[in-house]
Enzyme design. Structure first.
Site, PDB file in Angstrom:
ATOM      1  N   LYS A  54       0.680  -1.202   0.071  1.00  0.00           N
ATOM      2  CA  LYS A  54       0.069   0.099  -0.075  1.00  0.00           C
ATOM      3  C   LYS A  54       1.010   1.315  -0.045  1.00  0.00           C
ATOM      4  CE  LYS A  54      -4.050  -1.909   2.216  1.00  0.00           C
ATOM      5  NZ  LYS A  54      -4.503  -2.476   3.463  1.00  0.00           N
ATOM      6  N   GLN A  98      -4.702  -1.090   9.602  1.00  0.00           N
ATOM      7  CA  GLN A  98      -4.663  -2.509   9.190  1.00  0.00           C
ATOM      8  C   GLN A  98      -5.273  -3.452   9.848  1.00  0.00           C
ATOM      9  OE1 GLN A  98      -3.570  -3.261   5.876  1.00  0.00           O
ATOM     10  NE2 GLN A  98      -4.129  -5.242   5.976  1.00  0.00           N
ATOM     11  N   ASP A 121     -11.265   3.365   4.009  1.00  0.00           N
ATOM     12  CA  ASP A 121     -11.580   1.989   4.035  1.00  0.00           C
ATOM     13  C   ASP A 121     -13.197   1.814   3.822  1.00  0.00           C
ATOM     14  OD1 ASP A 121      -9.779  -0.087   4.149  1.00  0.00           O
ATOM     15  OD2 ASP A 121      -9.232   0.334   6.222  1.00  0.00           O
TER      16      ASP A 121
HETATM   17  N1  GUN Z   1      -6.835  -6.285   6.041  1.00  0.00           N
HETATM   18  C1  GUN Z   1      -7.095  -6.992   4.970  1.00  0.00           C
HETATM   19  N2  GUN Z   1      -7.933  -6.035   4.092  1.00  0.00           N
HETATM   20  C2  GUN Z   1      -7.866  -4.967   4.570  1.00  0.00           C
HETATM   21  C3  GUN Z   1      -8.266  -3.699   4.246  1.00  0.00           C
HETATM   22  O1  GUN Z   1      -9.007  -3.606   3.119  1.00  0.00           O
HETATM   23  N3  GUN Z   1      -8.475  -2.733   4.980  1.00  0.00           N
HETATM   24  C4  GUN Z   1      -7.956  -2.881   6.379  1.00  0.00           C
HETATM   25  N4  GUN Z   1      -8.129  -1.690   7.218  1.00  0.00           N
HETATM   26  N5  GUN Z   1      -7.457  -3.793   6.847  1.00  0.00           N
HETATM   27  C5  GUN Z   1      -7.287  -5.064   5.797  1.00  0.00           C
END
Ligand code: GUN
Length: 297
Positions: A54, A98, A121
């Site tokens: 990311k 995350q 998100d």
């Molecule tokens: N863990 C796995 N996918 C995601 C996501 O799209 N957002 C977040 N915050 N955590 C994740």
């Protein structure tokens, strides 16, 4: 007939390029880059890989990346204090904590602490509520990415039968909401659904998001249907000691009847990060009070 393979990787690449161009424009207009803060608690291997990619993708899209790594035993109060600092930091447009968090931390409390206007998100209840009543907000990245691929392939979804398998807050429920907003007739199926194959056979659009390797079989699929596979499951490979990734759909056999299908890997997965960048850019334009030319992002 062999289904068309929906190339999520190429689709994601093209979205990332568009976002990158508009992010460069944003930096000129606003006098600063759009910024995404990612918070990682602990040492989970998969989460570390996600967070690294990311961060890299954010920089490649002409945005600023702020990474915050906290130890696995950080207190809830410290984590909430960091989120609060990010909420008021004018360089930060989007905040992503995350998941999963270590078990002793209250995930819902942490998500609720994020400013809804930086919740790229789309996990905050305010954004879930906005989606549900049709107000502008942030939509979770994975279902929004699926929706982009569906409308790209099918155009108008009005009146189509859509079956979403899975009812999670992150994928199933927002996916169903988006399909409903696009005037599809939507069914949400789940582990207690009776006669699941019969339900799925009605669908012009199938979105599988259950986390069960290759559960959806060829005889569940109406000929010509569009199949979106959100599953990412690691299973044992034929070769001793190796593993491979499969989706929730039995790709090879379903390809023999479907009209189009997303592969795993290379389908929905790459779209998630691309949409995260898109949401961050939209957040930046909104937070800076600058209009974003065109709404086709
Ligand atoms: N863990 C796995 N996918 C995601 C996501 O799209 N957002 C977040 N915050 N955590 C994740």
């Amino acid at each position: 007939m062999i289904a068309e393979r929906i190339d999520g990787k190429a689709f994601a690449q093209s979205l990332r390029e568009r976002v990158g161009r508009l992010a460069a424009e944003f930096a000129c207009k606003a006098g600063r880059k759009a910024g995404l803060a990612v918070v990682l608690v602990g040492e989970d291997q998969a989460s570390q890989v996600y967070v690294r990619s990311k961060g890299k993708a954010t920089l490649e899209a002409n945005m600023a990346s702020f990474e915050h790594r906290l130890p696995a035993d950080v207190s809830g109060a410290e984590l909430l204090a960091l989120v609060e600092r990010l909420n008021v930091d004018p360089a930060v447009d989007g905040i992503l904590v995350q998941l999963p968090l270590p078990g002793y931390l209250d995930e819902q409390a942490v998500i609720s602490a994020i400013s809804p206007d930086k919740d790229v998100d789309g996990f905050h209840v305010i954004n879930a509520g906005r989606l549900s009543v049709g107000q502008t907000g942030f939509v979770p990245c994975t279902p929004l990415g699926c929706m982009m691929m569906l409308t790209d392939r099918l155009g108008d979804l009005s009146g189509l039968e859509a079956v979403v398998i899975g009812r999670s807050n992150i994928v199933g429920k927002p996916m169903a909401q988006l399909l409903l907003d696009a005037n599809a007739t939507v069914t949400i199926a789940h582990s207690r659904t009776k006669n699941l194959p019969d339900v799925v056979r009605r669908a012009d659009i199938v979105v599988a998001a259950v986390g069960r390797p290759e559960m959806v079989r060829k005889d569940w699929i109406k000929p010509g249907a569009t199949v979106i596979d959100v599953g990412i499951n690691r299973v044992a490979a034929a070769e001793e000691g190796k593993t491979r990734l499969v989706g929730d759909v039995a790709f090879d056999e379903v390809s023999e009847v479907a009209g189009a299908i997303t592969p795993v890997p290379g389908g929905v997965g790459p779209m998630t990060i691309a949409v995260l960048l898109r949401n961050t850019l939209v957040a930046a334009y909104r937070n800076a009070g600058i209009a974003l030319a065109g709404d086709d992002l």
